[in-house]
Design an enzyme around this catalytic site. Structure first.
Site, PDB file in Angstrom:
ATOM      1  N   GLN A 313       5.383  34.208   2.738  1.00 20.60           N
ATOM      2  CA  GLN A 313       4.756  34.754   3.940  1.00 20.60           C
ATOM      3  C   GLN A 313       4.434  33.637   4.926  1.00 20.60           C
ATOM      4  O   GLN A 313       4.575  33.806   6.139  1.00 20.60           O
ATOM      5  CB  GLN A 313       3.479  35.516   3.569  1.00 20.60           C
ATOM      6  CG  GLN A 313       2.607  35.928   4.741  1.00 20.60           C
ATOM      7  CD  GLN A 313       3.278  36.902   5.689  1.00 20.60           C
ATOM      8  OE1 GLN A 313       4.212  37.600   5.308  1.00 20.60           O
ATOM      9  NE2 GLN A 313       2.811  36.948   6.931  1.00 20.60           N
ATOM     10  N   GLU A 314       4.029  32.487   4.407  1.00 16.20           N
ATOM     11  CA  GLU A 314       3.661  31.367   5.276  1.00 16.20           C
ATOM     12  C   GLU A 314       4.874  30.723   5.939  1.00 16.20           C
ATOM     13  O   GLU A 314       4.873  30.485   7.150  1.00 16.20           O
ATOM     14  CB  GLU A 314       2.900  30.306   4.460  1.00 16.20           C
ATOM     15  CG  GLU A 314       1.506  30.713   4.027  1.00 16.20           C
ATOM     16  CD  GLU A 314       0.513  30.702   5.189  1.00 16.20           C
ATOM     17  OE1 GLU A 314       0.898  30.316   6.312  1.00 16.20           O
ATOM     18  OE2 GLU A 314      -0.649  31.082   4.969  1.00 16.20           O
ATOM     19  N   SER A 315       5.913  30.439   5.163  1.00 18.24           N
ATOM     20  CA  SER A 315       6.993  29.593   5.691  1.00 18.24           C
ATOM     21  C   SER A 315       8.396  30.049   5.331  1.00 18.24           C
ATOM     22  O   SER A 315       9.358  29.364   5.675  1.00 18.24           O
ATOM     23  CB  SER A 315       6.820  28.170   5.148  1.00 18.24           C
ATOM     24  OG  SER A 315       7.015  28.162   3.730  1.00 18.24           O
ATOM     25  N   TYR A 440      -1.024  39.983   7.216  1.00 19.97           N
ATOM     26  CA  TYR A 440      -0.767  38.850   6.323  1.00 19.97           C
ATOM     27  C   TYR A 440      -0.953  39.257   4.861  1.00 19.97           C
ATOM     28  O   TYR A 440      -0.071  39.038   4.021  1.00 19.97           O
ATOM     29  CB  TYR A 440      -1.728  37.724   6.696  1.00 19.97           C
ATOM     30  CG  TYR A 440      -1.680  36.495   5.827  1.00 19.97           C
ATOM     31  CD1 TYR A 440      -0.714  35.514   6.023  1.00 19.97           C
ATOM     32  CD2 TYR A 440      -2.644  36.294   4.834  1.00 19.97           C
ATOM     33  CE1 TYR A 440      -0.694  34.370   5.236  1.00 19.97           C
ATOM     34  CE2 TYR A 440      -2.630  35.154   4.046  1.00 19.97           C
ATOM     35  CZ  TYR A 440      -1.656  34.197   4.253  1.00 19.97           C
ATOM     36  OH  TYR A 440      -1.635  33.067   3.476  1.00 19.97           O
TER      37      TYR A 440
END
Length: 518
Positions: A313-315, A440
């Site tokens: 999800q972040e990168s 998120y």
């Protein structure tokens, strides 16, 4: 796909009607000649179910699932052990009731007028619609009118058969279908994506979960409106079990336990993105094997697959990722956060993962102890995304608007309000992108479900292939042969099942079984 909603009005109405009908049976403890007394004398509650991602599943020998968890709590409520029998399809479930082999069916079964003629329903606890599914890239029917038995197959005992019969009699006289007596809905969906079958029908929740692992399964059209889901018990004039269920569900509803369990299994949302899911699963094959050792090394208290979902999800598992706001690396850390964690190179995958875990652990340690254990991670992740101070505001706003600040289901609904002036202007820490924090956490939950299910599907396929090869090489153990012929078995093997605390798995079993739970 229709948005899921918990039909508490239906629960209330049904509970009232049941209370009136069952009044002569209350109180039900202490009588020696009724169904509850028989269950307590036997020392076990016999529950029949089916193996699906939502209702009942096992990983590393540990059972879980929405219906399993509720049934286990009901058995505890009665002071007895839980005995679970897994059947292959719905017809076999009702056979268990008819033959006296089960006290209760807990398997995500739909309440309808035909079933309640012969069986006693419990209060309902969520709702689904029935949908026609097909494989992406194949012809999508816009109506049932021209479907034939060569194209459409449904599972035995499926509630939709009554709906199909009504549609045939009133609207689509050419409609025909086949019932496969040997397969359940999950197996028929597998047949659709494997090209063995054109169409089948399943409920919207089962489809939503199945798509997390098999994004090529698509919904063609809705067959029914939303229908309440219930348990069933014998309808024989003895209402003591129904009275106990009424009390149990009322208590679970009043103390918030039912809402928490529903959030755990149904709270990941039902918005499905075919391209995003397909892209993620491709990355699981291409990128994850290189990163898995790092996720396992630093995951500690959380399951490594959850950590992998956070990093994606972040990168998107890109150690060189950079955002316009200046966050960088696998876990997209700010410069200040990285410095506080002793990270010298944010683009170093190992440093980033290690630092991200420590930062998440810090957020976890701040979550109030009043928050249930299995929900603390979601509060921590929201704080990880938008800052812990804004999480405090979200909890305060939830309390002010008559919600439960310890319930993730309640708090997450208020997160988008943190960016609306009428609300944030009255909060201690002001404006926050709460809608982004909401998305998120929801995305991480979806990625985790997809990852767990996909890895289990791969392991199952490899094990089946290894067993087949073992028939040709009987002197070699299936496990060793499988690792030799399928090296990715080592990648798939799991040593932890901590993720059970947070989300259901997606293993589709074809076998019936029986077991007891203390």
């Amino acid at each position: 796909m229709k948005k899921l909603k918990i039909n508490y009005l239906f629960i209330g109405i049904l509970a009232l009607l049941l209370a009136v009908a069952l009044w002569p049976s209350i109180p039900w403890f202490g009588k020696a000649d009724n169904r509850i007394a028989a269950i307590q004398a036997r020392g076990e509650l016999r529950v029949s179910t089916i193996h699906t991602p939502l209702t009942y599943n096992k990983i590393n020998g540990k059972p879980f699932g929405l219906d399993y968890e509720l049934a286990k709590q009901f058995a505890d409520y009665l002071g007895v052990k839980l005995k679970v029998t897994v059947r292959q399809n719905i017809s076999q479930l009702f056979d268990d009731l008819d033959n006296g082999n089960a006290d209760l069916l807990a398997a995500g079964l739909v309440y309808n007028s035909e079933r309640v003629k012969n069986y006693q329903p419990s209060p309902t606890y969520y709702s689904v619609s029935q949908q026609l599914v097909y494989k992406v890239g194949q012809y999508r029917p816009r109506t049932l009118g021209n479907l034939t038995a060569e194209q459409l197959t449904v599972a035995p005992g499926h509630v939709v058969v009554n709906d199909l019969q009504t549609l045939k009699e009133t609207k689509f006289p050419e409609l025909s279908w086949k019932v496969d007596d040997k397969k359940g809905s999950a197996e028929l969906m597998e047949d659709v994506i494997e090209g063995k079958l054109d169409y089948t029908i399943a409920d919207s929740v089962a489809i939503s979960l199945f798509q997390r692992v098999h994004p090529e399964l698509a919904v063609a059209l809705d067959i029914t409106d939303e229908q309440p889901v219930t348990w069933f018990s014998p309808l024989d004039g003895d209402n003591t079990l129904s009275a106990a269920l009424l009390d149990f569900f009322n208590e679970m509803n009043e103390d918030g336990t039912l809402a928490r369990i529903e959030e755990k299994y149904l709270g990941h949302g039902d918005d499905f993105d075919y391209v995003d899911t397909r892209t993620f699963l491709r990355a699981v094959d291409a990128v994850l094997p290189q990163l898995k050792p790092l996720f396992e090394k630093y995951a500690e208290e959380i399951d490594w697959r959850l950590l992998a979902a956070i990093a994606y999800q972040e990168s998107h598992w890109d150690a060189q990722a950079t955002s316009p706001t200046g966050v960088r690396g696998m876990m997209m850390l700010t410069k200040n956060t990285a410095q506080s964690l002793g990270i010298t190179d944010r683009t170093d995958a190992e440093q980033s993962i290690s630092g991200g875990v420590r930062y998440l652990q810090d957020m976890m340690s701040k979550v109030p102890e009043s928050v249930p254990e299995n929900e603390r991670i979601w509060f921590a992740l929201a704080a990880y995304n938008m800052g812990y101070a804004h999480m405090l505001d979200a909890r305060a706003l939830t309390a002010k608007t008559k919600g439960n600040p310890d319930s993730w289901a309640d708090v997450k609904q208020r997160l988008p309000l943190l960016s609306q002036k009428p609300y944030y202007s009255k909060l201690t820490y002001g404006y926050a992108r709460g809608h982004e924090a909401y998305a998120y956490v929801e995305n991480i939950r979806k990625y985790q479900i997809s990852l767990v299910g996909y890895l289990q599907e791969k392991e199952k396929q490899a094990t089946e292939a290894a067993m087949q090869l073992a028939q040709d090489y009987p002197a070699v153990s299936p496990t060793e042969l499988g690792k030799e012929k399928f090296p990715f078995l080592s990648f798939l093997s799991q040593s932890s099942s901590n993720y059970l605390t947070h989300s259901p798995s997606l293993l589709f079993s074809r076998k019936g079984s029986e077991e007891k739970q203390n």
